[in-house]
Design a protein around this motif. Sequence first.
Motif, PDB file in Angstrom:
ATOM      1  N   SER A  11      12.218  -1.180  -4.979  1.00 50.09           N
ATOM      2  CA  SER A  11      13.014   0.027  -4.773  1.00 50.09           C
ATOM      3  C   SER A  11      12.712   1.132  -5.768  1.00 50.09           C
ATOM      4  N   ASP A  12      12.322   0.793  -6.989  1.00 50.35           N
ATOM      5  CA  ASP A  12      12.053   1.828  -7.996  1.00 50.35           C
ATOM      6  C   ASP A  12      10.579   2.197  -8.077  1.00 50.35           C
ATOM      7  N   ASP A  13       9.774   1.703  -7.138  1.00 48.21           N
ATOM      8  CA  ASP A  13       8.333   1.949  -7.153  1.00 48.21           C
ATOM      9  C   ASP A  13       7.981   2.987  -6.092  1.00 48.21           C
ATOM     10  N   TRP A  14       7.629   4.179  -6.529  1.00 47.07           N
ATOM     11  CA  TRP A  14       7.179   5.236  -5.628  1.00 47.07           C
ATOM     12  C   TRP A  14       5.700   5.536  -5.832  1.00 47.07           C
ATOM     13  N   GLY A  15       4.988   4.566  -6.404  1.00 49.49           N
ATOM     14  CA  GLY A  15       3.564   4.749  -6.657  1.00 49.49           C
ATOM     15  C   GLY A  15       2.717   4.424  -5.443  1.00 49.49           C
ATOM     16  N   LYS A  16       1.429   4.575  -5.605  1.00 48.54           N
ATOM     17  CA  LYS A  16       0.474   4.317  -4.520  1.00 48.54           C
ATOM     18  C   LYS A  16       0.156   2.825  -4.483  1.00 48.54           C
ATOM     19  N   PRO A  72      -2.044   1.165   3.912  1.00 47.48           N
ATOM     20  CA  PRO A  72      -2.272   0.523   2.610  1.00 47.48           C
ATOM     21  C   PRO A  72      -2.154   1.515   1.466  1.00 47.48           C
ATOM     22  N   ARG A  73      -1.411   1.136   0.444  1.00 51.58           N
ATOM     23  CA  ARG A  73      -1.316   1.911  -0.796  1.00 51.58           C
ATOM     24  C   ARG A  73      -0.869   3.352  -0.552  1.00 51.58           C
ATOM     25  N   THR A  74      -0.011   3.559   0.421  1.00 48.37           N
ATOM     26  CA  THR A  74       0.556   4.864   0.799  1.00 48.37           C
ATOM     27  C   THR A  74      -0.491   5.854   1.308  1.00 48.37           C
ATOM     28  N   PHE A  81       0.780 -10.278  -0.704  1.00 47.70           N
ATOM     29  CA  PHE A  81       0.346 -10.587   0.654  1.00 47.70           C
ATOM     30  C   PHE A  81      -0.512  -9.439   1.168  1.00 47.70           C
ATOM     31  N   ASP A  82      -1.632  -9.769   1.823  1.00 47.21           N
ATOM     32  CA  ASP A  82      -2.574  -8.758   2.295  1.00 47.21           C
ATOM     33  C   ASP A  82      -2.434  -8.559   3.799  1.00 47.21           C
ATOM     34  N   PHE A  83      -1.755  -7.473   4.190  1.00 52.98           N
ATOM     35  CA  PHE A  83      -1.587  -7.178   5.605  1.00 52.98           C
ATOM     36  C   PHE A  83      -2.904  -6.806   6.286  1.00 52.98           C
ATOM     37  N   LEU A  84      -3.908  -6.403   5.519  1.00 51.84           N
ATOM     38  CA  LEU A  84      -5.153  -5.957   6.125  1.00 51.84           C
ATOM     39  C   LEU A  84      -5.910  -7.091   6.814  1.00 51.84           C
ATOM     40  N   GLN A  85      -5.558  -8.330   6.503  1.00 51.75           N
ATOM     41  CA  GLN A  85      -6.200  -9.443   7.213  1.00 51.75           C
ATOM     42  C   GLN A  85      -5.775  -9.466   8.679  1.00 51.75           C
TER      43      GLN A  85
END
Length: 283
Positions: free
Chosen positions: A217-222, A242-244, A274-278
């Motif tokens: 919740s406190d992470d607005w990074g890429k 991926p990564r915004t 977890f890697d959604f790109l798979q």
Amino acid sequence: MFLSEKDLYNSFSQIYTDLNQIPYESIKLDDFGRGINAYNFIQEHGDELFDYLVEPFRRWQPSTYHYLSKGKLFYAVHKSPYPNFDDITQLGLIVNNRACYIKYTAYTYEEGKNDYPTIPLAILNSWLYRAQGWDVAESIAIDIHRGVLPSAVTYSMSPIYSLLREMADRERRVLPQYAEFLEAKFNHAFRQTYQTEEFMDADKYFELRCLLDTRLSDDWGKNGFQLFVSSHNTERNVYVVPRTDVMQIKKLSHPAEAIDSYAAHLLSGKEGEFDFLQYAEDF
């Protein structure tokens, strides 16, 4: 950052795991607060509440069900020290020493199956079938605009540019390069803002709405992965960013399996992301 069972007990005044022992009459809530409180789940379903909430996962999200079925229900109460403030309550499930919150709703997908025509049926028939959404409890306040597990609240409140903030200018209008990219990708006019009448036609403009965001919740990074559905997609596709980086958006080939595997990974407490790109493919 996620709450363990010990953290949960330290964060609330009382934790009830025997739901028959909740002194509801002593919980301080106004009339509206009582109406939307998860205690209504408990009153209606009693000792059957655990199966009521968890059983739908067996068919639709079997890997997640494996962990949820071993969980323990709780009802947490934080007593307000101020006379004019309501107490804070949370219904949830302790799974593998991790606290998950369950959002009560009287208007479930089970009751109104015409809702959410673009979300995959496997998600509607599990995560949203008898609750408004799920989330993993964190050590800071949950952001209602996003969560790490599927939620109808997140879907309703979070168009893509509210989460991927670099997409919009200070007036909350999507920047031209992103609007043009998405319109070319989806072959449809994109809703660029809610701030002007021009873009209020829901038939003319499509938007991408969030199912879950793996960032805390406190992470607005890429960081992390953001999952979206299109408001104009009756095929019920799910798209992953991926990564915004919206320019790298892809379609999940098997969205129900991907979300099931991700949630099981999260609830198992496994190390690593977890890697959604798979499960992703170009479109």
